[in-house]
Motif scaffolding. Structure first.
Motif, mmCIF file in Angstrom:
data_model
loop_
_atom_site.group_PDB
_atom_site.id
_atom_site.type_symbol
_atom_site.label_atom_id
_atom_site.label_comp_id
_atom_site.label_asym_id
_atom_site.label_seq_id
_atom_site.Cartn_x
_atom_site.Cartn_y
_atom_site.Cartn_z
ATOM 1 N N SER B 335 21.873 65.798 135.198
ATOM 2 C CA SER B 335 20.735 65.077 134.611
ATOM 3 C C SER B 335 19.966 64.257 135.641
ATOM 4 O O SER B 335 18.851 63.829 135.388
ATOM 5 C CB SER B 335 21.219 64.151 133.490
ATOM 6 O OG SER B 335 21.794 62.986 134.039
ATOM 7 N N ILE B 341 18.079 70.101 136.573
ATOM 8 C CA ILE B 341 17.566 70.028 135.193
ATOM 9 C C ILE B 341 16.753 71.285 134.892
ATOM 10 O O ILE B 341 16.959 71.950 133.879
ATOM 11 C CB ILE B 341 16.663 68.774 135.010
ATOM 12 C CG1 ILE B 341 17.478 67.484 135.173
ATOM 13 C CG2 ILE B 341 15.973 68.789 133.649
ATOM 14 C CD1 ILE B 341 16.640 66.217 135.272
ATOM 15 N N GLU B 342 15.853 71.613 135.820
ATOM 16 C CA GLU B 342 14.979 72.763 135.570
ATOM 17 C C GLU B 342 15.765 74.079 135.557
ATOM 18 O O GLU B 342 15.485 74.957 134.739
ATOM 19 C CB GLU B 342 13.853 72.790 136.604
ATOM 20 C CG GLU B 342 12.846 71.667 136.341
ATOM 21 C CD GLU B 342 11.783 71.520 137.416
ATOM 22 O OE1 GLU B 342 10.866 70.718 137.198
ATOM 23 O OE2 GLU B 342 11.874 72.198 138.461
ATOM 24 N N GLU B 345 17.512 74.284 132.273
ATOM 25 C CA GLU B 345 16.564 74.594 131.193
ATOM 26 C C GLU B 345 16.181 76.079 131.189
ATOM 27 O O GLU B 345 15.985 76.674 130.136
ATOM 28 C CB GLU B 345 15.306 73.721 131.324
ATOM 29 C CG GLU B 345 15.548 72.311 130.817
ATOM 30 C CD GLU B 345 14.428 71.330 131.156
ATOM 31 O OE1 GLU B 345 14.430 70.224 130.580
ATOM 32 O OE2 GLU B 345 13.572 71.651 132.013
ATOM 33 N N ARG B 346 16.088 76.654 132.391
ATOM 34 C CA ARG B 346 15.775 78.085 132.489
ATOM 35 C C ARG B 346 16.975 78.952 132.109
ATOM 36 O O ARG B 346 16.868 80.155 131.995
ATOM 37 C CB ARG B 346 15.412 78.447 133.935
ATOM 38 C CG ARG B 346 14.055 78.005 134.423
ATOM 39 C CD ARG B 346 13.717 78.716 135.729
ATOM 40 N NE ARG B 346 14.654 78.410 136.804
ATOM 41 C CZ ARG B 346 14.499 77.412 137.671
ATOM 42 N NH1 ARG B 346 13.471 76.600 137.578
ATOM 43 N NH2 ARG B 346 15.385 77.215 138.626
ATOM 44 N N CYS B 412 17.859 68.342 123.989
ATOM 45 C CA CYS B 412 17.854 67.658 125.279
ATOM 46 C C CYS B 412 18.184 66.185 125.059
ATOM 47 O O CYS B 412 17.879 65.632 123.999
ATOM 48 C CB CYS B 412 16.454 67.808 125.884
ATOM 49 S SG CYS B 412 16.305 67.146 127.534
ATOM 50 N N ASN B 414 17.845 62.259 126.830
ATOM 51 C CA ASN B 414 17.088 61.561 127.864
ATOM 52 C C ASN B 414 17.614 60.144 128.007
ATOM 53 O O ASN B 414 17.527 59.349 127.074
ATOM 54 C CB ASN B 414 15.604 61.539 127.480
ATOM 55 C CG ASN B 414 14.741 61.176 128.670
ATOM 56 O OD1 ASN B 414 15.236 60.608 129.653
ATOM 57 N ND2 ASN B 414 13.466 61.502 128.592
ATOM 58 N N ARG B 421 17.413 63.114 132.517
ATOM 59 C CA ARG B 421 17.513 63.837 131.243
ATOM 60 C C ARG B 421 18.302 65.122 131.454
ATOM 61 O O ARG B 421 18.405 65.614 132.585
ATOM 62 C CB ARG B 421 16.128 64.154 130.699
ATOM 63 C CG ARG B 421 15.384 65.203 131.508
ATOM 64 C CD ARG B 421 13.954 65.362 131.035
ATOM 65 N NE ARG B 421 13.138 65.900 132.103
ATOM 66 C CZ ARG B 421 12.889 67.195 132.283
ATOM 67 N NH1 ARG B 421 13.392 68.087 131.461
ATOM 68 N NH2 ARG B 421 12.146 67.618 133.287
ATOM 69 N N PRO B 423 19.357 69.029 129.510
ATOM 70 C CA PRO B 423 19.441 69.948 128.383
ATOM 71 C C PRO B 423 20.915 70.107 127.998
ATOM 72 O O PRO B 423 21.781 70.019 128.869
ATOM 73 C CB PRO B 423 18.879 71.253 128.954
ATOM 74 C CG PRO B 423 19.107 71.164 130.417
ATOM 75 C CD PRO B 423 19.100 69.710 130.787
#
Lengths: 89, 451
Positions: B335, B341-342, B345-346, B412, B414, B421, B423
């Motif tokens: 996080s 994070i990205e 998320e992908r 998600c 935060n 943050r 996911p």
């Protein structure tokens, strides 16, 4: 105590004059200067002595940064030791 | 006079590449505070922490101004509280709250050490202490907690592992209104180190002296920039560049650490050079790995890249400081790292790959949000897996997972600020409860018998 002043920004007339006048007014003695133009950017490094300075290093650093903003340059005043530590083995 | 490029390099590192002193952490022994009752001990603890660390924030701020380098966090770590709470374990919360009040009074960012060391066995008073953790974390702001459940020398205490799965769940439940935020302040360790300046796992080991200054330096952005400057280099050259960069960063940390210790009248402990990311772009360990040539962190090759990065960082750090300690390596908190994070998320980064990565870097499964309905036994099993990696490889591993109440994969959480943050990442659905319910001790590995 020694400190390093760096002045970086777009080149124009009178930068050295303004910065050195400002330092003289604060009681800061310039020991060494080196200056070049890198791709239109003015870059100056000064080694200065603060033993006659009217203010403490941290206050001077803040004032230098503000003065830099007024003339459109980025000015830093930092303790010499940080450069010694990082670049001398 | 200094070389112009060297001076400008330092200024660039600080201005554009997020070089900072991540934390000055004062370690304070609480052993002189032990008294017969909880009330008396709490008072002594509060007074001692406040008097020892009285000038910490002021000194850090003046150092930051003088040397022109940001000092992001001011923290305190204390003796594992379970030791001083032993005579009145059921009332340990009183001590936790006194520590939190002291942190508030001092204006520091975090205080770590509401901790217990139960890697071989767990006394009744330690079990009682650990059971107070959820309530204490839910009712305090700045206090952090950690529990050491295994070591290479002693094996893994599976009774403690089982208990910690439940404690993590309870902590999440008691802080459900904040997505289980309490769990972000709770770390379960194998091979915990006694001089770690980083939170949430910092505590002041009993082998340390009275008051010590430990400094954590960071700078993933600096390393990333250094790698960017040699895009066609082979990996030998890349490792060398990372090592040299790590050297420079650590030297800055050592300078600040020595000066801080002098001004605070404390002993200089260690410098911990750890690439600790923040959610800011350009301050990410994942982006370093991607700069090395991976399309996304989590893909094949990630473990190899991370292994090289972690090792090069250590080599540079060891050369630069006479006293390197703590964790010293690369952190991979999901996080807190924009690249992680990205990737999560992908769907490019899963918990299994993260587990593999922890085998070669300095910490463990860190700041990972998992579904709120994950059973306690599954969390215990995650802890056991990590502890096994740490135990066999003679390294520190840790688990800081957040089973976010009421949330599931696709949602998600935060936490804001440096905690970032995350996911919700899927965990395996198949049960591990029979294994966890067995309890007992996983014996220490054969190679730990060196005497």
């Amino acid at each position: 105590m020694h400190a390093v002043v760096t002045v970086v920004g777009k080149d124009k007339t009178g930068i050295i004059a303004k910065v050195s006048a400002f330092l003289a007014e604060k009681g800061v003695n310039i020991l060494d200067i080196s200056q070049t133009i890198l791709q239109d950017y003015f870059a100056m490094i000064m080694l200065v002595d603060l033993s006659g300075a009217k203010k403490e290093l941290s206050a001077l650093a803040t004032e230098c940064a503000e003065m830099g903003k007024n003339i459109g340059m980025s000015i830093h005043l930092q303790h010499e030791e940080i450069f010694n530590a990082m670049h001398r083995v | 006079m200094f070389n112009q490029y060297d001076v400008l390099e330092t200024i660039n590192m600080i201005e554009r590449e997020h070089l900072d002193i991540r934390t000055i952490t004062m370690g304070i022994s609480l052993l002189p505070c032990i008294a017969g009752s909880a009330d008396e001990t709490a008072k002594k603890v509060y007074d001692r922490v406040c008097s020892q660390a009285e000038k910490l924030v002021d000194v850090a701020e003046s150092l930051s101004k003088e040397y022109g380098i940001p000092i992001v966090n001011k923290r305190v770590s204390v003796t594992p509280a379970s030791l001083i709470c032993a005579p009145f374990a059921a009332r340990s919360a009183k001590i936790g709250k006194a520590l939190d009040r002291a942190a508030e009074t001092l204006g520091i960012d975090f205080l770590g050490g509401y901790s217990a060391l139960v890697h071989k066995g767990m006394a009744d008073y330690e079990k009682t202490f650990i059971q107070t953790i959820p309530e204490v974390l839910a009712s305090t702001q700045k206090l952090c907690s950690s529990v050491n459940i295994g070591s290479s020398k002693s094996g893994i205490n599976m009774d403690a592992v089982r208990l910690m799965g439940e404690i993590v769940k309870q902590t999440a439940a008691l802080t459900a209104d904040k997505d289980g935020f309490g769990c972000a302040k709770l770390v379960v360790f194998c091979n915990a180190v006694e001089d770690n300046p980083f939170m949430a796992g910092a505590f002041h080991g009993v082998g340390e002296s009275g008051t010590v200054i430990n400094v954590g330096v960071s700078g993933p952005g600096v390393v990333q920039h250094a790698i960017e400057s040699i895009p066609n280099a082979d990996l030998t050259e890349l490792a060398e560049m990372i090592k040299r960069t790590a050297f420079k960063i650590t030297r800055a940390g050592q300078l600040i650490a020595r000066e801080a210790a002098k001004r605070l009248g404390a002993e200089f402990g260690i410098v911990d050079l750890s690439l600790a990311p923040t959610p800011a772009r350009g301050d990410s360990v994942a982006q370093i790995l991607e700069e090395m040539g991976l399309e996304s962190v989590g893909t094949h090759g990630t473990t190899a890249c991370l292994a090289m990065l972690n090792d090069a960082v250590k080599k540079g750090g060891v050369m630069a400081s006479s006293r390197v300690g703590g964790l010293s390596g690369a952190f991979i908190p999901v996080s807190e790292d924009i690249g992680m994070i990205e990737a999560a998320e992908r769907g490019g980064l899963c918990i299994d790959k993260l587990e593999a990565m922890t085998a070669v870097c300095s910490v463990g499964l860190d700041m990972i949000a998992i579904p709120g309905d994950t059973p306690a036994s599954t969390i215990s099993a995650i802890i056991a897996d990590e502890a096994a990696i740490g135990m066999i490889n003679n390294k520190t591993t840790a688990v800081r997972v957040i089973p976010a109440p009421g949330k599931d994969v696709g949602d998600c959480v935060n936490f804001g600020g440096l905690l970032g943050r995350a996911p919700i990442m899927p965990v395996h659905k198949e049960a591990s409860n029979k294994f966890i319910e067995r309890g007992g001790l996983i014996p220490a590995p054969i190679h730990s018998n060196k005497n």
